[in-house]
Design an enzyme around this catalytic site. Structure first.
Site, PDB file in Angstrom:
ATOM      1  N   PHE A  49      29.385  59.829  51.316  1.00  0.00           N
ATOM      2  CA  PHE A  49      28.219  59.965  51.333  1.00  0.00           C
ATOM      3  C   PHE A  49      27.613  60.433  52.603  1.00  0.00           C
ATOM      4  O   PHE A  49      26.442  60.599  52.831  1.00  0.00           O
ATOM      5  CB  PHE A  49      27.493  58.802  50.811  1.00  0.00           C
ATOM      6  CG  PHE A  49      27.187  58.635  49.198  1.00  0.00           C
ATOM      7  CD1 PHE A  49      26.398  59.367  48.582  1.00  0.00           C
ATOM      8  CD2 PHE A  49      27.617  57.356  48.788  1.00  0.00           C
ATOM      9  CE1 PHE A  49      26.392  59.178  47.083  1.00  0.00           C
ATOM     10  CE2 PHE A  49      27.559  57.532  47.195  1.00  0.00           C
ATOM     11  CZ  PHE A  49      26.988  58.232  46.379  1.00  0.00           C
ATOM     12  N   ASP A  50      28.324  60.589  53.642  1.00  0.00           N
ATOM     13  CA  ASP A  50      27.935  60.967  55.010  1.00  0.00           C
ATOM     14  C   ASP A  50      29.023  61.988  55.595  1.00  0.00           C
ATOM     15  O   ASP A  50      29.509  61.472  56.683  1.00  0.00           O
ATOM     16  CB  ASP A  50      27.602  59.686  55.588  1.00  0.00           C
ATOM     17  CG  ASP A  50      26.780  59.839  56.612  1.00  0.00           C
ATOM     18  OD1 ASP A  50      26.003  61.159  56.669  1.00  0.00           O
ATOM     19  OD2 ASP A  50      26.234  59.416  57.605  1.00  0.00           O
ATOM     20  N   ILE A  51      29.571  62.988  55.062  1.00  0.00           N
ATOM     21  CA  ILE A  51      30.524  63.825  55.346  1.00  0.00           C
ATOM     22  C   ILE A  51      29.512  64.594  56.272  1.00  0.00           C
ATOM     23  O   ILE A  51      28.887  65.653  55.885  1.00  0.00           O
ATOM     24  CB  ILE A  51      31.165  64.533  54.286  1.00  0.00           C
ATOM     25  CG1 ILE A  51      32.083  63.778  53.444  1.00  0.00           C
ATOM     26  CG2 ILE A  51      32.239  65.740  54.783  1.00  0.00           C
ATOM     27  CD1 ILE A  51      33.111  62.984  54.205  1.00  0.00           C
ATOM     28  N   ASN A  55      31.193  62.490  61.709  1.00  0.00           N
ATOM     29  CA  ASN A  55      31.982  61.469  61.345  1.00  0.00           C
ATOM     30  C   ASN A  55      33.497  61.945  60.832  1.00  0.00           C
ATOM     31  O   ASN A  55      34.323  61.274  60.163  1.00  0.00           O
ATOM     32  CB  ASN A  55      31.547  60.946  59.759  1.00  0.00           C
ATOM     33  CG  ASN A  55      30.212  60.185  59.971  1.00  0.00           C
ATOM     34  OD1 ASN A  55      30.140  59.697  60.980  1.00  0.00           O
ATOM     35  ND2 ASN A  55      29.478  60.204  59.025  1.00  0.00           N
ATOM     36  N   THR A  89      22.847  62.299  55.330  1.00  0.00           N
ATOM     37  CA  THR A  89      22.148  63.074  56.438  1.00  0.00           C
ATOM     38  C   THR A  89      21.651  64.132  56.163  1.00  0.00           C
ATOM     39  O   THR A  89      22.170  65.003  55.328  1.00  0.00           O
ATOM     40  CB  THR A  89      23.150  63.330  57.360  1.00  0.00           C
ATOM     41  OG1 THR A  89      23.817  62.083  58.002  1.00  0.00           O
ATOM     42  CG2 THR A  89      22.679  63.807  58.802  1.00  0.00           C
TER      43      THR A  89
END
Length: 234
Positions: A49-51, A55, A89
């Site tokens: 959910f936040d690639i 990160n 994001t």
């Protein structure tokens, strides 16, 4: 991970920190293999959910590792969709996230597509200025004009000497940004990167349009702003 995160290397204007072509290739492949493991090889599927470049951490040899699983969700192997709050994001969120629909691992694949574009083009999808044109919108224009090479990062001559391969990776990023039902799984993406698979020919690029969160959250009653988990820059 002594080399830091990917964003420090692809968005930095200091040419001394510019990544060469081979390193960019290897990083994209490393992230793809990592996502393949999370989506298809774990006991339970994991949606990150936040690639995003912040990160993706790099070791001393620039091997990529996916980090920060604070928004991740476990999904049973026999379960393809999961209902979740709006999270991630801005600039990397798949369009389906805004519609309150059930979400699958393909939300990560959309984010990965943005990461490919940013890594090859050397620019952020969204800048802090609201007047800046989103990278995805620029890609749409150049794809329709058959001039994707105009977007290749011009901070390093090495990547320009591999222009045809760079354009192919941009097209792979576009392939990952298609609508949910047409978006490939990560094992298909890995095969393309390894040279053992082929991408679908895309002639209509209408799906390459940046969705802005302020309009979508306020107009969609399935998601309320206070229920969202929107990650900011680091």
């Amino acid at each position: 991970m002594v080399t830091g995160s990917l964003d420090k290397w692809i968005f930095d204007l200091d040419k001394a920190r510019t990544l060469g072509w081979k390193k960019r290739q290897e990083i994209i492949y490393g992230v793809a293999k990592g996502l393949q493991y999370l989506h298809e090889e774990c006991h339970k599927k994991i949606i990150h959910f936040d690639i995003k470049p912040q990160n993706i951490l790099l070791d001393g040899d620039f091997n990529a590792k996916i980090s920060d699983f604070g928004l991740a969700k476990l999904v049973d192997r026999n379960q393809s969709l999961v209902l979740t709050t709006l999270k991630g994001t801005i600039g990397y969120l798949a369009p389906k996230m805004f519609r309150g629909s059930n979400i699958s691992v393909k939300a990560d694949i959309y984010s990965f597509g943005i990461v490919i574009l940013e890594t090859i083009c050397g620019r952020k999808n969204l800048h802090s200025s609201h007047e800046s044109m989103a990278l995805i919108d620029m890609v749409k224009t150049k794809a329709e004009e058959d001039q994707l090479y105009d977007l290749i990062d011009d901070c390093d001559e090495d990547i320009w000497s591999h222009k045809a391969e760079a354009v192919k990776l941009i097209k792979l990023g576009i392939w990952c940004l298609q609508t949910h039902d047409r978006r490939p799984c990560m094992s298909m993406v890995v095969k393309v990167l390894e040279g053992s698979g082929d991408m679908d020919l895309i002639t209509d690029h209408h799906f390459l349009t940046m969705i802005h969160i302020d309009k979508q959250v306020n107009s969609n009653t399935s998601f309320q702003p206070e229920a969202s988990i929107i990650s900011g820059p680091r």
